[in-house]
Write an enzyme that holds these catalytic residues in place. Sequence first.
Site, PDB file in Angstrom:
ATOM      1  N   ASP A  85      25.277   8.334  -8.576  1.00 15.51           N
ATOM      2  CA  ASP A  85      24.944   9.697  -9.000  1.00 15.51           C
ATOM      3  C   ASP A  85      25.023  10.677  -7.834  1.00 15.51           C
ATOM      4  OD1 ASP A  85      22.749   8.224  -7.970  1.00 15.51           O
ATOM      5  OD2 ASP A  85      21.327   9.688  -8.739  1.00 15.51           O
ATOM      6  N   GLU A 143      19.998   6.952  -8.818  1.00 13.60           N
ATOM      7  CA  GLU A 143      19.134   6.626  -7.673  1.00 13.60           C
ATOM      8  C   GLU A 143      18.332   7.841  -7.233  1.00 13.60           C
ATOM      9  OE1 GLU A 143      17.636   6.644  -3.809  1.00 13.60           O
ATOM     10  OE2 GLU A 143      19.545   7.679  -4.161  1.00 13.60           O
TER      11      GLU A 143
END
Length: 396
Positions: A85, A143
């Site tokens: 991400d 994350e």
Amino acid sequence: MQNAHLIEKIKNLSKSFLPEFISVRRHLHAYPELSFQEDETSKYLRKYLISLGVDTVKQVANTGLLATIQGKSKGPSVLLRSDMDALPITEENTFEFASQNLGVMHACGHDAHVASLLMCAKILMQLKNEFAGEVQLLFQPAEELWPGGATKVLEDKVYKDLGAIPHVGQHVRPDLPVGKVGFRSGKFMASMDEIFLTVKGKGGHAAMPEIAVDPVLISSHIIVAAQQLVSRMASPKTPSVLSFGKVIADGAINVLPNEVYIEGTFRTMDETWRLDALKKLEKLIKGIADSMGGTAELTFKNGYPHLINDSLLTPLLHQKASEYLGAENVVEMEQWMAAEDFAYYSQNGPSCFYMLGVGNIEKGIASGLHTPTFNIDEQALEIGGGLMAYLALSQL
């Protein structure tokens, strides 16, 4: 296969694959997606993994993927993890592959993590008839955003079916020169808890403070006094950090507001002290507010636990990295008060999270993580993919 021969083979493959995975990294960098929204990234990775011929590709934690590379016969297993991400940051770099998604940027190197793990997959596919066992490749979402994609992975049946196997992850570090990697056994990264505080008083004219209850003054006392949590209540042997990064007192030069809003973070490397510290902090804050005639409304959001690198696995991988890169290129890292949701895996079983150097001052590549000018020396991808492949094979 002898170590020297294997190292030479992996290094030749990673060198020849480097241009391909620089292109992969640049594609990912140009099209970043926020946490839990990595739909196009997931589609891109699935297509790429299938093109490499990996044995299976399964969806995990919604947008995540778990791919399996099976060796020539049954044997041990190891899991390699990359996050995928991006961050809500507007990129200020001007190179041609800068973010095309306004306000979203790969400012923490997850594009490099993914490209490295994909290169590792391609290397392992070239060697799959020369090792026994399985390598699991986890492309994990989210994350960067609490509660963290790792919590969703741990709950997923696809992941649970793997059983207890070693976990290995790597993270870019711009303060570490390209060509070097860093390891640390034991407690490595901190837990992270978020603090949300509203201090309430009674607003009024700044020239008549005697008929008001000044929440700005109360907040000032709280921010200063709260530091005794670290300086006097915490053991000097336990790393702890308390920081307040957001204070909103919406008054004016001659107006005392009714309330002040504060946000902060508490980080440490001891789970027992972590819980005790938050209780002490709440008591301290409310006590100060009450003693000065105001009130304090306090909310904690419990984030990631601290990250522990396994005391057996980590020295072994440190040694293997020294074999692969030369001992002079493998450094001992200091404890880092940043937080990472790889910590959940480390709390769950033998794990190792190591650092990949991507900085190059001569090239002007030195911006820190989470900054709008962050970039990497892409030569690091050669080590990122090759070393991870060698470390995985050392476990099989």
